[in-house]
Design a protein around this motif. Structure first.
Motif, short mmCIF file in Angstrom:
data_model
loop_
_atom_site.label_atom_id
_atom_site.label_comp_id
_atom_site.label_asym_id
_atom_site.label_seq_id
_atom_site.Cartn_x
_atom_site.Cartn_y
_atom_site.Cartn_z
N PRO A 114 -3.95 -19.39 5.73
CA PRO A 114 -5.11 -19.44 6.63
C PRO A 114 -6.01 -20.65 6.40
N SER A 115 -5.83 -21.35 5.30
CA SER A 115 -6.64 -22.53 4.99
C SER A 115 -5.97 -23.27 3.84
N ASN A 116 -6.62 -24.33 3.37
CA ASN A 116 -6.16 -24.99 2.15
C ASN A 116 -7.13 -24.73 1.00
N TYR A 117 -7.89 -23.63 1.11
CA TYR A 117 -8.80 -23.23 0.03
C TYR A 117 -8.04 -22.33 -0.95
N ALA A 118 -7.80 -22.86 -2.15
CA ALA A 118 -7.05 -22.15 -3.17
C ALA A 118 -8.00 -21.45 -4.14
N ILE A 119 -7.60 -20.26 -4.57
CA ILE A 119 -8.38 -19.54 -5.58
C ILE A 119 -8.03 -20.10 -6.95
N ILE A 120 -9.05 -20.50 -7.69
CA ILE A 120 -8.83 -20.94 -9.07
C ILE A 120 -9.40 -19.88 -10.00
N GLY A 121 -9.18 -20.04 -11.29
CA GLY A 121 -9.32 -18.93 -12.22
C GLY A 121 -10.70 -18.51 -12.66
N ARG A 122 -11.62 -18.36 -11.73
CA ARG A 122 -12.95 -17.82 -12.04
C ARG A 122 -13.34 -16.81 -10.96
N TYR A 123 -13.82 -15.65 -11.41
CA TYR A 123 -14.23 -14.59 -10.50
C TYR A 123 -15.50 -13.95 -11.04
N VAL A 124 -16.37 -13.53 -10.13
CA VAL A 124 -17.47 -12.64 -10.48
C VAL A 124 -17.29 -11.42 -9.60
N LEU A 125 -17.07 -10.26 -10.20
CA LEU A 125 -16.57 -9.10 -9.46
C LEU A 125 -17.54 -7.93 -9.49
N ASP A 126 -17.61 -7.26 -8.35
CA ASP A 126 -18.34 -6.01 -8.26
C ASP A 126 -17.49 -4.92 -8.93
N PRO A 127 -18.10 -3.97 -9.63
CA PRO A 127 -17.31 -2.95 -10.33
C PRO A 127 -16.50 -2.04 -9.41
N HIS A 128 -16.79 -2.03 -8.11
CA HIS A 128 -15.96 -1.24 -7.18
C HIS A 128 -14.51 -1.73 -7.17
N ILE A 129 -14.29 -2.94 -7.69
CA ILE A 129 -12.92 -3.47 -7.74
C ILE A 129 -12.02 -2.55 -8.56
N PHE A 130 -12.58 -1.84 -9.54
CA PHE A 130 -11.76 -0.96 -10.37
C PHE A 130 -11.18 0.20 -9.55
N ASP A 131 -12.00 0.79 -8.69
CA ASP A 131 -11.50 1.89 -7.86
C ASP A 131 -10.36 1.43 -6.96
N ILE A 132 -10.49 0.23 -6.45
CA ILE A 132 -9.44 -0.30 -5.58
C ILE A 132 -8.19 -0.63 -6.37
N LEU A 133 -8.34 -1.20 -7.53
CA LEU A 133 -7.18 -1.56 -8.35
C LEU A 133 -6.39 -0.32 -8.77
N ARG A 134 -7.09 0.79 -8.99
CA ARG A 134 -6.39 2.02 -9.38
C ARG A 134 -5.44 2.49 -8.27
N LYS A 135 -5.74 2.11 -7.04
CA LYS A 135 -4.92 2.54 -5.90
C LYS A 135 -4.02 1.43 -5.36
N THR A 136 -4.11 0.24 -5.93
CA THR A 136 -3.35 -0.89 -5.42
C THR A 136 -1.90 -0.83 -5.88
N GLU A 137 -0.99 -0.88 -4.93
CA GLU A 137 0.43 -0.87 -5.25
C GLU A 137 0.87 -2.26 -5.70
N PRO A 138 1.93 -2.34 -6.51
CA PRO A 138 2.45 -3.66 -6.89
C PRO A 138 2.77 -4.49 -5.65
N GLY A 139 2.43 -5.76 -5.71
CA GLY A 139 2.65 -6.66 -4.59
C GLY A 139 3.63 -7.75 -4.95
N ARG A 140 3.24 -8.99 -4.67
CA ARG A 140 4.12 -10.12 -4.92
C ARG A 140 4.54 -10.16 -6.39
N GLY A 141 5.84 -10.33 -6.63
CA GLY A 141 6.36 -10.38 -7.99
C GLY A 141 6.42 -9.03 -8.67
N GLY A 142 6.20 -7.95 -7.90
CA GLY A 142 6.23 -6.62 -8.50
C GLY A 142 5.04 -6.33 -9.39
#
Length: 300
Positions: free
Chosen positions: A203-231
């Motif tokens: 969708p663009s040439n904006y690449a994610i590099i290795g820094r994140y500031v995350l809301d703790p709701h990310i944990f609830d989502i990760l618990r339900k996230t199925e394996p994706g690319r690369g398993g």
């Protein structure tokens, strides 16, 4: 009126990878301990977190990562030997790593991807926003990316990711963001994310590099996230859900970084990082640059 959000105090550093691209050097030595000039890569990352005011650091480790703990612990025998020799300079360098921050450790156990590594931090982080720093990306301290990301998160809430423009043919190596402009020139609103797309599908040439500031709701989502690319459980997939629905965890913004970044996850870039940093050192730079010019002239 600008809304106030909780102050970030904790940093998470995933460090459970096997470092297969650096074999055989990483057979018995964690890739995070490979030296960048005379400090292991992981120390640069911890120093960055501390400089941004994050003195509570959790490392997510795996098997054979004990040297990480040893590096940030005291070494009384070595310190005593240096003290007896009167080598105050090296003694200070040895003690520096053990005095940097309050560092905690948790083992990932199974290598299920970055998303799973971040999920392992949930008990320590609790219900607070937090930063994630990947050890493969070293950010020059003269370009305080993480502090800017924290400022953006405190202003807008939600999560903030670091973005960098790359050549379109390189986007398949990164997570990629679909973005919308904001009033701040270096800040974009993230409307979508995809992990390592083919250039034609990016969708663009904006690449994610290795820094994140995350809301703790990310944990609830990760618990339900199925394996994706690369398993693996991909952090990008979880962030995509946050970007799709701001009601869960707030919006996702990106800070577009144009500063100095040293990629140590690739062998060639690792060597280039060492050369760049050595050239800029006051104690090493003058002699090293002279030798480097001579070497390049001879090879040309």
């Amino acid at each position: 009126m600008t809304q106030s959000h909780p102050r970030i105090s904790k940093a998470v550093i995933p460090a459970a990878g096997l470092g297969t691209r650096f074999l055989p050097a990483t057979k018995a030595t964690p890739k995070e301990m490979l030296p960048v000039v005379d400090k292991p890569a992981i120390q640069y990352v911890v120093e960055e977190a501390v400089s941004a005011g994050l003195g509570d650091v959790l490392m997510v480790t795996g098997r054979n990562k004990r040297p990480l703990e040893d590096h940030f612990d005291r070494n009384y025998e070595l310190e005593s030997a240096l003290q007896k020799k009167g080598d105050a300079s090296r003694l200070a360098k040895v003690q520096e790593s053990s005095d940097l921050a309050m560092i905690h450790y948790v083992r990932q156990g199974d290598p299920k991807g970055l998303g799973h590594a971040v999920l392992c931090a949930a008990p320590h982080v609790g219900d607070e926003p937090f930063a994630v720093l990947l050890g493969d990306d070293l950010i020059d301290p003269r370009d305080p990316l993480l502090q800017r990301m924290i400022d953006v998160q405190e202003q807008h809430g939600g999560s903030v990711i670091a973005l960098m423009e790359v050549e379109p043919e390189q986007i398949h190596l990164y997570g990629c963001a679909a973005v919308e402009a904001t009033e701040d020139g270096d800040v974009v609103k993230v409307s979508g994310l995809v992990e390592k797309p083919e250039p034609a599908d990016a969708p663009s040439n904006y690449a994610i590099i290795g820094r994140y500031v995350l809301d703790p709701h990310i944990f609830d989502i990760l618990r339900k996230t199925e394996p994706g690319r690369g398993g693996e459980i991909q952090l990008t997939d979880a962030l995509q859900q946050l970007a799709e629905d701001e009601k869960v965890g707030g919006p996702v913004h990106g800070v577009v970084f144009k500063g100095r970044r040293y990629d140590t996850g690739d062998r060639g870039d690792y060597l280039r990082a060492i050369v760049r940093l050595a050239c800029e050192r006051e104690d090493l730079g003058p002699d090293f640059r002279t030798w480097l010019r001579s070497y390049v002239a001879e090879e040309m």
